[in-house]
Design a protein around this motif. Structure first.
Motif, PDB file in Angstrom:
ATOM      1  N   LEU A 157       0.828  -1.201   0.000  1.00 14.06           N
ATOM      2  CA  LEU A 157       0.000   0.000   0.000  1.00 14.06           C
ATOM      3  C   LEU A 157       0.864   1.255   0.000  1.00 14.06           C
ATOM      4  O   LEU A 157       0.626   2.185  -0.759  1.00 14.06           O
ATOM      5  CB  LEU A 157      -0.918   0.001   1.222  1.00 14.06           C
ATOM      6  CG  LEU A 157      -1.739   1.272   1.455  1.00 14.06           C
ATOM      7  CD1 LEU A 157      -2.751   1.460   0.333  1.00 14.06           C
ATOM      8  CD2 LEU A 157      -2.437   1.208   2.804  1.00 14.06           C
ATOM      9  N   PHE A 158       1.882   1.250   0.845  1.00 11.33           N
ATOM     10  CA  PHE A 158       2.772   2.410   0.932  1.00 11.33           C
ATOM     11  C   PHE A 158       3.523   2.628  -0.382  1.00 11.33           C
ATOM     12  O   PHE A 158       3.600   3.747  -0.893  1.00 11.33           O
ATOM     13  CB  PHE A 158       3.772   2.191   2.071  1.00 11.33           C
ATOM     14  CG  PHE A 158       4.754   3.321   2.240  1.00 11.33           C
ATOM     15  CD1 PHE A 158       4.398   4.482   2.912  1.00 11.33           C
ATOM     16  CD2 PHE A 158       6.036   3.219   1.714  1.00 11.33           C
ATOM     17  CE1 PHE A 158       5.290   5.525   3.060  1.00 11.33           C
ATOM     18  CE2 PHE A 158       6.941   4.255   1.855  1.00 11.33           C
ATOM     19  CZ  PHE A 158       6.572   5.410   2.534  1.00 11.33           C
ATOM     20  N   LYS A 159       4.033   1.537  -0.949  1.00  9.62           N
ATOM     21  CA  LYS A 159       4.873   1.639  -2.148  1.00  9.62           C
ATOM     22  C   LYS A 159       4.068   1.959  -3.403  1.00  9.62           C
ATOM     23  O   LYS A 159       4.475   2.791  -4.224  1.00  9.62           O
ATOM     24  CB  LYS A 159       5.631   0.322  -2.345  1.00  9.62           C
ATOM     25  CG  LYS A 159       6.547   0.312  -3.561  1.00  9.62           C
ATOM     26  CD  LYS A 159       7.429  -0.933  -3.563  1.00  9.62           C
ATOM     27  CE  LYS A 159       6.623  -2.199  -3.739  1.00  9.62           C
ATOM     28  NZ  LYS A 159       7.487  -3.398  -3.862  1.00  9.62           N
ATOM     29  N   ILE A 160       2.906   1.318  -3.561  1.00 11.68           N
ATOM     30  CA  ILE A 160       2.157   1.441  -4.808  1.00 11.68           C
ATOM     31  C   ILE A 160       1.233   2.655  -4.814  1.00 11.68           C
ATOM     32  O   ILE A 160       1.024   3.276  -5.860  1.00 11.68           O
ATOM     33  CB  ILE A 160       1.333   0.157  -5.068  1.00 11.68           C
ATOM     34  CG1 ILE A 160       2.269  -1.035  -5.249  1.00 11.68           C
ATOM     35  CG2 ILE A 160       0.445   0.307  -6.295  1.00 11.68           C
ATOM     36  CD1 ILE A 160       1.544  -2.372  -5.319  1.00 11.68           C
ATOM     37  N   VAL A 161       0.682   3.009  -3.658  1.00  9.64           N
ATOM     38  CA  VAL A 161      -0.317   4.088  -3.614  1.00  9.64           C
ATOM     39  C   VAL A 161       0.210   5.347  -2.923  1.00  9.64           C
ATOM     40  O   VAL A 161       0.341   6.406  -3.534  1.00  9.64           O
ATOM     41  CB  VAL A 161      -1.616   3.611  -2.924  1.00  9.64           C
ATOM     42  CG1 VAL A 161      -2.627   4.740  -2.883  1.00  9.64           C
ATOM     43  CG2 VAL A 161      -2.199   2.410  -3.653  1.00  9.64           C
ATOM     44  N   LEU A 162       0.519   5.224  -1.640  1.00 10.49           N
ATOM     45  CA  LEU A 162       0.793   6.416  -0.849  1.00 10.49           C
ATOM     46  C   LEU A 162       2.064   7.152  -1.286  1.00 10.49           C
ATOM     47  O   LEU A 162       2.061   8.384  -1.397  1.00 10.49           O
ATOM     48  CB  LEU A 162       0.885   6.035   0.631  1.00 10.49           C
ATOM     49  CG  LEU A 162      -0.384   5.437   1.247  1.00 10.49           C
ATOM     50  CD1 LEU A 162      -0.186   5.192   2.728  1.00 10.49           C
ATOM     51  CD2 LEU A 162      -1.579   6.362   1.029  1.00 10.49           C
ATOM     52  N   LEU A 163       3.145   6.418  -1.524  1.00  8.19           N
ATOM     53  CA  LEU A 163       4.414   7.062  -1.868  1.00  8.19           C
ATOM     54  C   LEU A 163       4.357   7.820  -3.193  1.00  8.19           C
ATOM     55  O   LEU A 163       4.690   9.013  -3.242  1.00  8.19           O
ATOM     56  CB  LEU A 163       5.539   6.024  -1.873  1.00  8.19           C
ATOM     57  CG  LEU A 163       6.959   6.568  -2.013  1.00  8.19           C
ATOM     58  CD1 LEU A 163       7.284   7.504  -0.850  1.00  8.19           C
ATOM     59  CD2 LEU A 163       7.972   5.426  -2.068  1.00  8.19           C
ATOM     60  N   PRO A 164       3.925   7.172  -4.300  1.00  7.89           N
ATOM     61  CA  PRO A 164       3.876   7.919  -5.567  1.00  7.89           C
ATOM     62  C   PRO A 164       2.854   9.050  -5.575  1.00  7.89           C
ATOM     63  O   PRO A 164       3.093  10.090  -6.181  1.00  7.89           O
ATOM     64  CB  PRO A 164       3.534   6.836  -6.608  1.00  7.89           C
ATOM     65  CG  PRO A 164       2.980   5.706  -5.838  1.00  7.89           C
ATOM     66  CD  PRO A 164       3.622   5.743  -4.506  1.00  7.89           C
ATOM     67  N   VAL A 165       1.714   8.856  -4.906  1.00  3.93           N
ATOM     68  CA  VAL A 165       0.723   9.931  -4.845  1.00  3.93           C
ATOM     69  C   VAL A 165       1.286  11.121  -4.074  1.00  3.93           C
ATOM     70  O   VAL A 165       1.160  12.277  -4.495  1.00  3.93           O
ATOM     71  CB  VAL A 165      -0.592   9.446  -4.195  1.00  3.93           C
ATOM     72  CG1 VAL A 165      -1.491  10.631  -3.861  1.00  3.93           C
ATOM     73  CG2 VAL A 165      -1.322   8.498  -5.126  1.00  3.93           C
TER      74      VAL A 165
END
Length: 309
Positions: A157-165
């Motif tokens: 979740l952190f890598k795919i969604v939160l970080l790039p957003v």
């Protein structure tokens, strides 16, 4: 025009991947980077004020998450019973119904002129809640315990969604003038990435798709349709504007079916993973069709609804 043809590209590339899977199987490791590109592209369209607005939408978030973990699990169980599935396929359907919303819901919401910030927030919230609710719901309805990989889910979740957003929001905040000039290209980048992901998933599942038959496919389509319809109309009847209704429809109807398939393989049987595999393909096609339709329709605000009454 190209964006409106999104569903056609998805179907055509899916057909190519089905008949020529070798063209796409080698791209399996690119699924996560492609998802990260999609989330970065969406982050570039957002600013901190968009997420501050979400804090004012606590009712929408609560309704959406409640529908997510009520409609989809119950619908999955009902569909499995109607189709007379055995325990393995029923478990597979329940896993699809009990996981959180998928990241593809964020993409479809973005293309459909929904509330992207709300969509991303709801995906994050439902994913975190799913750590507890997914095994609980499956155990409750099938009587079998499922151990959810908490740490790997949170890292994903952190890598795919939160970080790039977050990176996109920061870049947009610091270089807003430059991003405004490039903003027209962002939907095309998202479209290309999601169509390629669909093709890769189809290629990886091509042999299983032949074996599963039309019955499970019909069950998956029905399950997805129930989620999309109830997600939209329940929120509409509760008085939300069409941006929020579109957003919650995608959040409820589009599942993290890749996670469902992975849990099925790890804790049950390969047959239990088939509903998740098919859902991964179908919900992107149905979502792209609906996103294309909504992208051509004006967004109705609450004020507009009130004035028409």
């Amino acid at each position: 025009m190209v964006i409106q043809l999104f569903p056609l590209w998805a179907i055509l590339l899916s057909a190519l991947a089905f008949f020529q899977p070798d063209l796409f199987v080698g791209l399996k490791t690119q699924i996560v980077p492609l998802l990260m590109i999609i989330m970065l592209a969406m982050g570039l369209t957002l600013s901190p004020k968009d997420f501050k607005q979400v804090l004012k939408s606590r009712k929408a978030v609560a309704v959406g998450v409640l529908l997510q973990f009520l409609v989809m699990p119950i619908a999955a169980f009902a569909v499995a019973m109607v189709f007379g599935f055995d325990t393995e396929l029923t478990v597979g359907m329940l896993l699809v119904g009990s996981v959180a919303g998928g990241t593809s819901s964020n993409v479809m919401c973005y293309l459909a002129k929904g509330d992207t910030a709300l969509s991303i927030s709801m995906t994050a919230i439902s994913t975190l809640l799913g750590v507890v609710l997914t095994p609980f719901l499956v155990s409750l309805m099938i009587g079998t315990s499922v151990d959810v990989p908490v740490s790997s889910m949170l890292i994903s979740l952190f890598k795919i969604v939160l970080l790039p957003v977050a990176a996109g929001v920061v870049i947009n905040t610091l270089f807003s003038k430059v991003i405004r000039k490039a903003e027209v290209a962002l939907p095309y980048i998202s479209m290309f990435a999601i169509v390629l992901i669909i093709a890769i998933v189809v290629a990886l599942s091509s042999s299983k798709l032949v074996e599963v038959g039309l019955v499970v496919a019909a069950a998956v389509i029905l399950h997805n349709t129930i989620g999309l319809i109830l997600g939209y109309w329940v929120t509409y009847l509760l008085g939300f504007d069409s941006r929020v209704c579109r957003t919650i429809a995608f959040e409820v109807g589009l599942q993290n079916s890749g996670l469902a398939a992975a849990l099925a393989v790890k804790f049950f049987t390969p047959l239990s993973a088939l509903p998740g595999t098919l859902f991964s393909v179908w919900h992107n096609i149905s979502g792209s069709l609906l996103a294309s339709y909504w992208s051509r329709r004006a967004v109705e605000n609450v004020a507009d609804k009130d004035s028409s009454n």
